[in-house]
Design a protein around this motif. Sequence first.
Motif, PDB file in Angstrom:
ATOM      1  N   VAL A 506       0.731  -1.068  -0.027  1.00  9.53           N
ATOM      2  CA  VAL A 506      -0.008   0.032   0.130  1.00  9.53           C
ATOM      3  C   VAL A 506       0.908   1.009   0.058  1.00  9.53           C
ATOM      4  CG1 VAL A 506      -2.019  -1.043   1.140  1.00  9.53           C
ATOM      5  CG2 VAL A 506      -0.001   0.000   2.556  1.00  9.53           C
ATOM      6  N   ARG A 507       0.266   2.313  -0.699  1.00  8.98           N
ATOM      7  CA  ARG A 507       0.880   3.742  -0.579  1.00  8.98           C
ATOM      8  C   ARG A 507       0.011   4.707  -0.038  1.00  8.98           C
ATOM      9  NH1 ARG A 507       5.706   5.600  -2.334  1.00  8.98           N
ATOM     10  NH2 ARG A 507       5.808   7.845  -3.106  1.00  8.98           N
ATOM     11  N   TYR A 508       0.600   5.407   1.013  1.00 11.41           N
ATOM     12  CA  TYR A 508      -0.148   6.467   1.523  1.00 11.41           C
ATOM     13  C   TYR A 508       0.772   7.228   2.565  1.00 11.41           C
ATOM     14  CZ  TYR A 508      -1.456   4.120   6.009  1.00 11.41           C
ATOM     15  OH  TYR A 508      -1.393   3.316   7.188  1.00 11.41           O
ATOM     16  N   ALA A 509       0.350   8.501   2.939  1.00 12.86           N
ATOM     17  CA  ALA A 509       1.317   9.035   3.863  1.00 12.86           C
ATOM     18  C   ALA A 509       0.740   8.735   5.392  1.00 12.86           C
ATOM     19  CB  ALA A 509       0.822  10.747   3.750  1.00 12.86           C
ATOM     20  N   ILE A 510       1.703   8.003   6.105  1.00  9.65           N
ATOM     21  CA  ILE A 510       1.381   7.718   7.460  1.00  9.65           C
ATOM     22  C   ILE A 510       1.114   8.897   8.260  1.00  9.65           C
ATOM     23  CG2 ILE A 510       2.221   6.479   9.643  1.00  9.65           C
ATOM     24  CD1 ILE A 510       1.866   4.626   6.992  1.00  9.65           C
ATOM     25  N   PRO A 511       0.161   8.809   8.985  1.00 13.26           N
ATOM     26  CA  PRO A 511      -0.332  10.130   9.609  1.00 13.26           C
ATOM     27  C   PRO A 511       0.692  10.892  10.242  1.00 13.26           C
ATOM     28  CG  PRO A 511      -1.846   8.512  10.285  1.00 13.26           C
ATOM     29  CD  PRO A 511      -0.734   7.701   9.516  1.00 13.26           C
ATOM     30  N   GLY A 512       0.980  12.140   9.901  1.00 13.15           N
ATOM     31  CA  GLY A 512       2.028  13.197  10.275  1.00 13.15           C
ATOM     32  C   GLY A 512       3.044  13.064   9.305  1.00 13.15           C
ATOM     33  N   ASN A 513       3.027  12.540   8.261  1.00 11.52           N
ATOM     34  CA  ASN A 513       4.331  12.606   7.217  1.00 11.52           C
ATOM     35  C   ASN A 513       3.749  13.500   6.077  1.00 11.52           C
ATOM     36  OD1 ASN A 513       6.526  10.389   7.616  1.00 11.52           O
ATOM     37  ND2 ASN A 513       4.870   9.278   8.346  1.00 11.52           N
ATOM     38  N   THR A 514       4.968  14.014   5.457  1.00 14.81           N
ATOM     39  CA  THR A 514       4.553  14.845   4.456  1.00 14.81           C
ATOM     40  C   THR A 514       4.084  14.272   2.984  1.00 14.81           C
ATOM     41  OG1 THR A 514       5.910  16.865   5.270  1.00 14.81           O
ATOM     42  CG2 THR A 514       5.460  16.900   2.966  1.00 14.81           C
ATOM     43  N   TYR A 515       4.871  13.279   2.743  1.00 15.76           N
ATOM     44  CA  TYR A 515       4.764  12.491   1.371  1.00 15.76           C
ATOM     45  C   TYR A 515       4.175  11.035   1.866  1.00 15.76           C
ATOM     46  CZ  TYR A 515       7.085  16.551  -0.435  1.00 15.76           C
ATOM     47  OH  TYR A 515       7.400  17.986  -0.686  1.00 15.76           O
ATOM     48  N   PRO A 516       3.558  10.540   0.544  1.00 15.10           N
ATOM     49  CA  PRO A 516       2.957   9.025   0.894  1.00 15.10           C
ATOM     50  C   PRO A 516       4.683   8.324   0.554  1.00 15.10           C
ATOM     51  CG  PRO A 516       1.933  10.408  -0.859  1.00 15.10           C
ATOM     52  CD  PRO A 516       2.961  11.121  -0.425  1.00 15.10           C
ATOM     53  N   SER A 517       4.565   6.962   1.573  1.00 17.26           N
ATOM     54  CA  SER A 517       5.618   6.316   1.160  1.00 17.26           C
ATOM     55  C   SER A 517       4.905   4.540   0.870  1.00 17.26           C
ATOM     56  CB  SER A 517       6.301   6.098   2.401  1.00 17.26           C
ATOM     57  OG  SER A 517       5.606   5.980   3.726  1.00 17.26           O
ATOM     58  N   ASP A 518       5.840   3.772   0.601  1.00 18.79           N
ATOM     59  CA  ASP A 518       5.229   2.449   0.544  1.00 18.79           C
ATOM     60  C   ASP A 518       5.419   1.467   1.796  1.00 18.79           C
ATOM     61  OD1 ASP A 518       4.892   2.731  -2.344  1.00 18.79           O
ATOM     62  OD2 ASP A 518       7.094   2.620  -2.759  1.00 18.79           O
ATOM     63  N   SER A 519       4.209   0.836   2.112  1.00 18.41           N
ATOM     64  CA  SER A 519       4.467   0.029   3.333  1.00 18.41           C
ATOM     65  C   SER A 519       3.647  -1.210   2.890  1.00 18.41           C
ATOM     66  CB  SER A 519       3.718   0.676   4.304  1.00 18.41           C
ATOM     67  OG  SER A 519       2.756   1.470   4.233  1.00 18.41           O
ATOM     68  N   TRP A 520       3.310  -1.939   4.074  1.00 16.75           N
ATOM     69  CA  TRP A 520       2.549  -3.366   3.741  1.00 16.75           C
ATOM     70  C   TRP A 520       1.151  -3.256   4.659  1.00 16.75           C
ATOM     71  CZ3 TRP A 520       3.600  -6.829  -0.083  1.00 16.75           C
ATOM     72  CH2 TRP A 520       4.939  -6.652  -0.707  1.00 16.75           C
ATOM     73  N   ALA A 521      -0.008  -3.970   4.086  1.00 12.01           N
ATOM     74  CA  ALA A 521      -0.853  -3.867   4.945  1.00 12.01           C
ATOM     75  C   ALA A 521      -1.282  -5.528   5.019  1.00 12.01           C
ATOM     76  CB  ALA A 521      -1.905  -3.202   4.261  1.00 12.01           C
ATOM     77  N   LEU A 522      -1.137  -5.960   6.458  1.00 11.19           N
ATOM     78  CA  LEU A 522      -1.501  -7.155   6.735  1.00 11.19           C
ATOM     79  C   LEU A 522      -3.009  -7.375   7.399  1.00 11.19           C
ATOM     80  CD1 LEU A 522      -0.434  -9.964   7.451  1.00 11.19           C
ATOM     81  CD2 LEU A 522       0.373  -9.006   9.410  1.00 11.19           C
ATOM     82  N   SER A 523      -3.591  -8.238   6.832  1.00  8.47           N
ATOM     83  CA  SER A 523      -5.080  -8.529   7.259  1.00  8.47           C
ATOM     84  C   SER A 523      -4.985  -9.357   8.500  1.00  8.47           C
ATOM     85  CB  SER A 523      -5.722  -9.212   6.265  1.00  8.47           C
ATOM     86  OG  SER A 523      -5.827  -8.388   5.062  1.00  8.47           O
ATOM     87  N   LEU A 524      -5.571  -9.032   9.511  1.00  9.98           N
ATOM     88  CA  LEU A 524      -5.693  -9.918  10.747  1.00  9.98           C
ATOM     89  C   LEU A 524      -7.185 -10.276  11.175  1.00  9.98           C
ATOM     90  CD1 LEU A 524      -3.211  -7.685  13.139  1.00  9.98           C
ATOM     91  CD2 LEU A 524      -2.617  -9.564  11.633  1.00  9.98           C
ATOM     92  N   LEU A 525      -7.301 -11.473  11.783  1.00 10.05           N
ATOM     93  CA  LEU A 525      -8.497 -11.755  12.457  1.00 10.05           C
ATOM     94  C   LEU A 525      -8.106 -11.753  13.915  1.00 10.05           C
ATOM     95  CD1 LEU A 525     -10.254 -14.402  10.364  1.00 10.05           C
ATOM     96  CD2 LEU A 525     -10.779 -12.069  10.537  1.00 10.05           C
ATOM     97  N   VAL A 526      -8.771 -11.027  14.958  1.00 13.41           N
ATOM     98  CA  VAL A 526      -8.380 -10.847  16.130  1.00 13.41           C
ATOM     99  C   VAL A 526      -9.373 -11.420  17.171  1.00 13.41           C
ATOM    100  CG1 VAL A 526      -7.653  -9.302  18.023  1.00 13.41           C
ATOM    101  CG2 VAL A 526      -6.974  -8.883  15.663  1.00 13.41           C
ATOM    102  N   ASN A 527      -9.027 -12.371  18.102  1.00 15.33           N
ATOM    103  CA  ASN A 527      -9.763 -12.534  19.092  1.00 15.33           C
ATOM    104  C   ASN A 527      -9.369 -12.069  20.499  1.00 15.33           C
ATOM    105  OD1 ASN A 527     -11.413 -14.413  17.153  1.00 15.33           O
ATOM    106  ND2 ASN A 527      -9.621 -15.847  17.736  1.00 15.33           N
ATOM    107  N   VAL A 528     -10.348 -11.587  21.568  1.00 16.60           N
ATOM    108  CA  VAL A 528      -9.803 -11.162  22.760  1.00 16.60           C
ATOM    109  C   VAL A 528     -10.732 -12.027  23.867  1.00 16.60           C
ATOM    110  CG1 VAL A 528      -9.963  -9.262  24.028  1.00 16.60           C
ATOM    111  CG2 VAL A 528      -9.556  -8.748  21.649  1.00 16.60           C
TER     112      VAL A 528
END
Length: 567
Positions: A506-528
């Motif tokens: 995925v590519r977007y500006a992580i909150p607080g950053n001036t420019y978009p950057s490349d990162s990875w989005a990992l799908s999770l299923l979470v149990n509590v």
Amino acid sequence: MKTAKTSQWTTFQTPACQADFTDSALQGRMNQLWNTNLSGFTRQGITGNPWTATNSSDQTWYFDPTTTNISEGVYARITWSPVPGRIKYYFPNTSNANMWSLADTGYDTNGATFGQIPADPCDPSDTTKTPYGPYGPRGWQDEYCEWSITRNAQGQIVRIDFTCENPEYWNTLWMVSPQRVVELYRSTLDKPQIALEDLYLRDAAGNPVIDASTGRPAYNPLNKWNSGTASTSSAGGAMHLTSTPNTLQTEIGLGSTATTPRTSGNANPNTLICCAQYGQIGRNSDPHIGQSVNLVVTPPNPAISPAKATLANPPGLYIQTPSFNRITAPRGIDPSTFWTIKRGQNTLTDGSGNSMPGNFILHAVFEVPAALGFTISDLQVDGVPVQWAAQIAQTFNMQIAAMALPQSPGPVAQACAGSPAVAQAQALQLFNTPVFDAMIATPITNPVGQAMNLASNSTMIAPHIEPGAVRRPLTLVLTGLLDPPQLPTVSFGPGVSVVAGAMQPVRYAIPGNTYPSDSWALSLLVNVDASAAPGLRDALVNNPGQTATIPTPALLNIVDPVTKDMA
């Protein structure tokens, strides 16, 4: 500076101590959530980045004012101009008229947008260019103050809304009561036509996206009433900050990073900002704020004691009262009568009743009453007729109220931040999956025509999940993965189990950053587990074959179920 001699608030107060509910239960809920969010942001700032950077972690010369004895604390004002400094920095031959036009609209008086700038301003040998950012409908207004302009049919300016309210506050307020948010939009912007549905985040089919944290429609921070710099009866307005660097979590991160003394010294703000790798060169805000904080921690005068530093409670960014003597109105009318504080306050006292320095204005309107028979365009600033809202913005400053806490001995200087030989996996941000999917799929227009999506206007507020939750879909955004990337392990601590699924770039500006950057989005299923302890949880992520010991603070919030009709 002013000695505080104050007893501390034991919780983080809302910006300017703003109370937006008359119902004590709702205000109590808001206060609780705000304190939780700010506590998490503060821990994130102090932790820094031990995963993908060197000399950028364990920033303990920044402190939490709610858990530290501040009776000997000293207040300090840090001020700067809200007019985007990077315009003149990168385009020094730009005329004042074109600079004001660019600041207002993203285009100069000839309709041309920003030119390209150095991709790495800290490396003069790098000749690579990049489009001017931040991107977004008013992304270039990156000094923690943004504005929208209302013009009449003749093109004259009749109203300017200035805001410095952080998006985290409005996202938190929405989690408590969407109805109260729309009421505040209407009263602050003086637009009774704003509908609750106008503020919803929607998917590609136009349907409201349900946020599992509340069970209600999610908030769109770039809704049609808080987007761009032109305000009309059908769209536009400046309710809170939208430029991607303009977040409170970012300001805490900048302040905490700036507390680390550097072997580069702190005499030159640009040298320091390049060494520490925070913010952007050329802004009026970041280099000045960072140098001011660093000078508190490592003062050049040996007669002055070093000090820990923090944003004074209540943390926030604040508009200051204009210098009205710079503004001239017809018939000698006092221009201060055109200034209305819509949110925040002129003065503020701390927990012991002591006056805090400066003004604590969150949203102000500059508007000439129609009965006077003239408009803002008939005024002059410094003897120049007003054609642009940026000319009014020139008459006031922005401020953070900082606090210094003298210490001895001082810290040891560290080398400049850099890249580690081997990066560790780093958890960056956590979303409820439907919210992430909608945001990443929503394109955002901008004057320079760069690819941008709504995820860049998300916040670092931790998603809520209740004890007993089963297979809750969450999306964890990551960096620092192996090359080629392999599925990492993820842990949120005792009582929480995680099943990792698909991973996508995925590519977007992580909150607080001036420019978009490349990162990875990992799908999770979470149990509590039903017995899981409530509170903020950190995210520990490991690449195969690696063992990280430091988790990313405050990415998940385990809470008791909130009554859905509470608000």
